[in-house]
Design a protein around this motif. Structure first.
Motif, PDB file in Angstrom:
ATOM      1  N   MET A 105       0.846  -1.199   0.000  1.00 53.61           N
ATOM      2  CA  MET A 105       0.000   0.000   0.000  1.00 53.61           C
ATOM      3  C   MET A 105       0.882   1.251   0.000  1.00 53.61           C
ATOM      4  SD  MET A 105      -3.147   0.870   2.569  1.00 53.61           S
ATOM      5  CE  MET A 105      -2.150   1.295   3.974  1.00 53.61           C
ATOM      6  N   ALA A 106       0.626   2.149  -0.917  1.00 56.51           N
ATOM      7  CA  ALA A 106       1.437   3.374  -1.000  1.00 56.51           C
ATOM      8  C   ALA A 106       0.996   4.392   0.049  1.00 56.51           C
ATOM      9  CB  ALA A 106       1.297   3.967  -2.390  1.00 56.51           C
ATOM     10  N   MET A 107       1.884   5.322   0.346  1.00 52.85           N
ATOM     11  CA  MET A 107       1.540   6.395   1.289  1.00 52.85           C
ATOM     12  C   MET A 107       0.923   7.550   0.504  1.00 52.85           C
ATOM     13  SD  MET A 107       4.730   6.492   4.013  1.00 52.85           S
ATOM     14  CE  MET A 107       4.860   8.185   3.730  1.00 52.85           C
ATOM     15  N   LYS A 108      -0.378   7.709   0.637  1.00 50.21           N
ATOM     16  CA  LYS A 108      -1.077   8.725  -0.163  1.00 50.21           C
ATOM     17  C   LYS A 108      -1.821   9.738   0.696  1.00 50.21           C
ATOM     18  CE  LYS A 108      -0.571   7.250  -4.506  1.00 50.21           C
ATOM     19  NZ  LYS A 108       0.322   7.994  -5.382  1.00 50.21           N
ATOM     20  N   GLN A 109      -2.229   9.303   1.875  1.00 50.07           N
ATOM     21  CA  GLN A 109      -3.027  10.156   2.761  1.00 50.07           C
ATOM     22  C   GLN A 109      -2.188  10.422   4.001  1.00 50.07           C
ATOM     23  OE1 GLN A 109      -6.652  10.439   1.030  1.00 50.07           O
ATOM     24  NE2 GLN A 109      -7.275   9.375   2.890  1.00 50.07           N
ATOM     25  N   LEU A 110      -1.680  11.639   4.082  1.00 47.85           N
ATOM     26  CA  LEU A 110      -0.653  11.914   5.083  1.00 47.85           C
ATOM     27  C   LEU A 110      -1.177  12.720   6.273  1.00 47.85           C
ATOM     28  CD1 LEU A 110       2.135  13.088   2.610  1.00 47.85           C
ATOM     29  CD2 LEU A 110       1.676  10.758   3.423  1.00 47.85           C
ATOM     30  N   ALA A 111      -0.559  12.462   7.426  1.00 50.40           N
ATOM     31  CA  ALA A 111      -0.691  13.362   8.576  1.00 50.40           C
ATOM     32  C   ALA A 111       0.682  13.952   8.825  1.00 50.40           C
ATOM     33  CB  ALA A 111      -1.167  12.603   9.810  1.00 50.40           C
ATOM     34  N   VAL A 112       0.750  15.272   8.972  1.00 49.88           N
ATOM     35  CA  VAL A 112       2.003  15.931   9.347  1.00 49.88           C
ATOM     36  C   VAL A 112       1.934  16.211  10.843  1.00 49.88           C
ATOM     37  CG1 VAL A 112       3.410  18.017   9.087  1.00 49.88           C
ATOM     38  CG2 VAL A 112       2.394  16.945   7.068  1.00 49.88           C
ATOM     39  N   PHE A 113       2.947  15.755  11.567  1.00 47.70           N
ATOM     40  CA  PHE A 113       3.045  16.018  13.009  1.00 47.70           C
ATOM     41  C   PHE A 113       4.097  17.115  13.200  1.00 47.70           C
ATOM     42  CE2 PHE A 113       1.767  11.671  15.097  1.00 47.70           C
ATOM     43  CZ  PHE A 113       0.666  11.581  14.259  1.00 47.70           C
ATOM     44  N   ALA A 114       3.725  18.204  13.852  1.00 52.19           N
ATOM     45  CA  ALA A 114       4.665  19.324  14.009  1.00 52.19           C
ATOM     46  C   ALA A 114       4.427  20.012  15.353  1.00 52.19           C
ATOM     47  CB  ALA A 114       4.479  20.311  12.867  1.00 52.19           C
ATOM     48  N   SER A 115       5.492  20.620  15.863  1.00 57.70           N
ATOM     49  CA  SER A 115       5.393  21.337  17.139  1.00 57.70           C
ATOM     50  C   SER A 115       5.728  22.811  16.997  1.00 57.70           C
ATOM     51  CB  SER A 115       6.373  20.742  18.165  1.00 57.70           C
ATOM     52  OG  SER A 115       6.283  19.351  18.246  1.00 57.70           O
ATOM     53  N   GLY A 116       6.197  23.237  15.817  1.00 56.29           N
ATOM     54  CA  GLY A 116       6.778  24.577  15.764  1.00 56.29           C
ATOM     55  C   GLY A 116       6.348  25.425  14.588  1.00 56.29           C
ATOM     56  N   THR A 117       7.345  25.853  13.828  1.00 52.05           N
ATOM     57  CA  THR A 117       7.139  26.860  12.792  1.00 52.05           C
ATOM     58  C   THR A 117       6.337  26.341  11.610  1.00 52.05           C
ATOM     59  OG1 THR A 117       9.339  27.567  13.391  1.00 52.05           O
ATOM     60  CG2 THR A 117       8.412  28.562  11.434  1.00 52.05           C
ATOM     61  N   GLY A 118       6.621  25.138  11.195  1.00 51.04           N
ATOM     62  CA  GLY A 118       5.853  24.558  10.096  1.00 51.04           C
ATOM     63  C   GLY A 118       6.352  24.922   8.713  1.00 51.04           C
ATOM     64  N   SER A 119       7.639  25.268   8.591  1.00 52.80           N
ATOM     65  CA  SER A 119       8.122  25.592   7.240  1.00 52.80           C
ATOM     66  C   SER A 119       8.185  24.333   6.375  1.00 52.80           C
ATOM     67  CB  SER A 119       9.489  26.296   7.289  1.00 52.80           C
ATOM     68  OG  SER A 119      10.494  25.421   7.703  1.00 52.80           O
ATOM     69  N   ASN A 120       8.450  23.180   6.965  1.00 48.10           N
ATOM     70  CA  ASN A 120       8.431  21.938   6.171  1.00 48.10           C
ATOM     71  C   ASN A 120       7.007  21.568   5.772  1.00 48.10           C
ATOM     72  OD1 ASN A 120      11.195  20.518   5.782  1.00 48.10           O
ATOM     73  ND2 ASN A 120      11.274  21.378   7.847  1.00 48.10           N
ATOM     74  N   PHE A 121       6.059  21.824   6.671  1.00 47.39           N
ATOM     75  CA  PHE A 121       4.647  21.629   6.304  1.00 47.39           C
ATOM     76  C   PHE A 121       4.318  22.488   5.084  1.00 47.39           C
ATOM     77  CE2 PHE A 121       0.452  23.666   6.601  1.00 47.39           C
ATOM     78  CZ  PHE A 121      -0.367  22.572   6.328  1.00 47.39           C
ATOM     79  N   ASP A 122       4.734  23.748   5.119  1.00 47.51           N
ATOM     80  CA  ASP A 122       4.500  24.656   3.986  1.00 47.51           C
ATOM     81  C   ASP A 122       5.114  24.111   2.705  1.00 47.51           C
ATOM     82  OD1 ASP A 122       2.911  26.725   4.725  1.00 47.51           O
ATOM     83  OD2 ASP A 122       4.549  28.090   5.251  1.00 47.51           O
ATOM     84  N   ALA A 123       6.339  23.617   2.820  1.00 49.78           N
ATOM     85  CA  ALA A 123       7.040  23.110   1.626  1.00 49.78           C
ATOM     86  C   ALA A 123       6.285  21.920   1.033  1.00 49.78           C
ATOM     87  CB  ALA A 123       8.468  22.722   1.983  1.00 49.78           C
ATOM     88  N   ILE A 124       5.747  21.075   1.892  1.00 47.12           N
ATOM     89  CA  ILE A 124       4.992  19.906   1.424  1.00 47.12           C
ATOM     90  C   ILE A 124       3.710  20.368   0.726  1.00 47.12           C
ATOM     91  CG2 ILE A 124       3.696  17.875   2.211  1.00 47.12           C
ATOM     92  CD1 ILE A 124       5.899  17.692   4.485  1.00 47.12           C
ATOM     93  N   MET A 125       3.044  21.364   1.324  1.00 49.29           N
ATOM     94  CA  MET A 125       1.811  21.883   0.713  1.00 49.29           C
ATOM     95  C   MET A 125       2.106  22.549  -0.636  1.00 49.29           C
ATOM     96  SD  MET A 125      -0.427  20.901   2.813  1.00 49.29           S
ATOM     97  CE  MET A 125      -1.915  21.700   2.232  1.00 49.29           C
ATOM     98  N   GLN A 126       3.244  23.245  -0.699  1.00 43.67           N
ATOM     99  CA  GLN A 126       3.601  23.906  -1.964  1.00 43.67           C
ATOM    100  C   GLN A 126       3.905  22.879  -3.059  1.00 43.67           C
ATOM    101  OE1 GLN A 126       6.675  26.823  -1.104  1.00 43.67           O
ATOM    102  NE2 GLN A 126       5.256  27.850   0.308  1.00 43.67           N
ATOM    103  N   ALA A 127       4.537  21.779  -2.663  1.00 42.93           N
ATOM    104  CA  ALA A 127       4.828  20.726  -3.652  1.00 42.93           C
ATOM    105  C   ALA A 127       3.521  20.138  -4.180  1.00 42.93           C
ATOM    106  CB  ALA A 127       5.697  19.643  -3.023  1.00 42.93           C
TER     107      ALA A 127
END
Ligand code: GRF
Length: 194
Positions: free
Chosen positions: A1-23
């Protein structure tokens, strides 16, 4: 099974979350972020997720009677959103047996050093203190240790003589923001993922 539906776990700024959303928006990432889990009320990543229209679960772990109950709660939310992969992005907490058992080989972390060098907190400061000329970024599977799981991808970042913590951190984060979405995309394409 591929990873298609993701949960992002974060405690802080969220710049990596942003980068994932931008991709995702740019069409270079097929997987979708369906949930953000944040263990720090008031963390900037919460507003970023809300602005992006991603459901956010904000919890205070100390409100739970132990780590297992906290993780049971997180696990229920992940199941309710059909999450098949967990992306740690500045989540300042070790993953316990409850989540590890349910998401075996389906939890990724990004760390700002070339692991196994400089695990744990303040990897950028540790690298500067040691005077290394090369540090970097590691994406790895999460196991029960601190930044110890099998390595998926690494990229080196040279340390300049005049680098400060801020300048080195900025160089490292620029690499993170490109590398993490690339790795997630490559795993999301695998039929028998991870
Ligand atoms: C990143 O540098 C990552 O390597 C580390 O925590 C930081 C999170 O940054 N695990 P952000 O919240 O994504 O901006």
């Amino acid at each position: 099974m591929a990873m298609k539906q993701l949960a992002v776990f974060a405690s802080g700024t969220g710049s990596n979350f942003d980068a994932i959303m931008q991709a995702k928006q740019a069409g270079t990432l097929d997987a979708k972020v369906e949930l953000v889990v944040c263990d720090r009320p008031g963390a900037p990543v919460i507003a970023k997720a809300e602005q992006a229209g991603v459901p956010v679960l904000v919890l205070r772990p100390k409100d739970f009677d132990g780590k297992a109950l906290y993780e049971e709660h997180v696990l229920s939310a992940c199941r309710a959103h059909d999450i098949d992969g967990i992306i740690l992005a500045g989540y300042m907490r070790l993953i316990g047996p409850t989540l590890l058992a349910s998401y075996q080989q389906r939890i990724l972390n990004i760390h700002p050093s070339l692991l196994p060098a400089f695990p744990g907190k303040d990897a950028v400061g540790q690298a500067l203190d040691k005077g290394v000329k090369m540090t970097g970024v590691t994406v790895h599977y999460v196991d029960d240790g601190m930044d110890t799981g099998p390595i998926i991808a690494q990229e080196a970042v040279p340390v300049a003589d005049d680098d400060t913590k801020e300048s080195l951190q900025a160089k490292i984060q620029a690499v993170e923001h490109r590398l993490y979405p690339e790795v997630i995309q490559s795993l999301s394409m695998k039929e028998e993922s991870l």
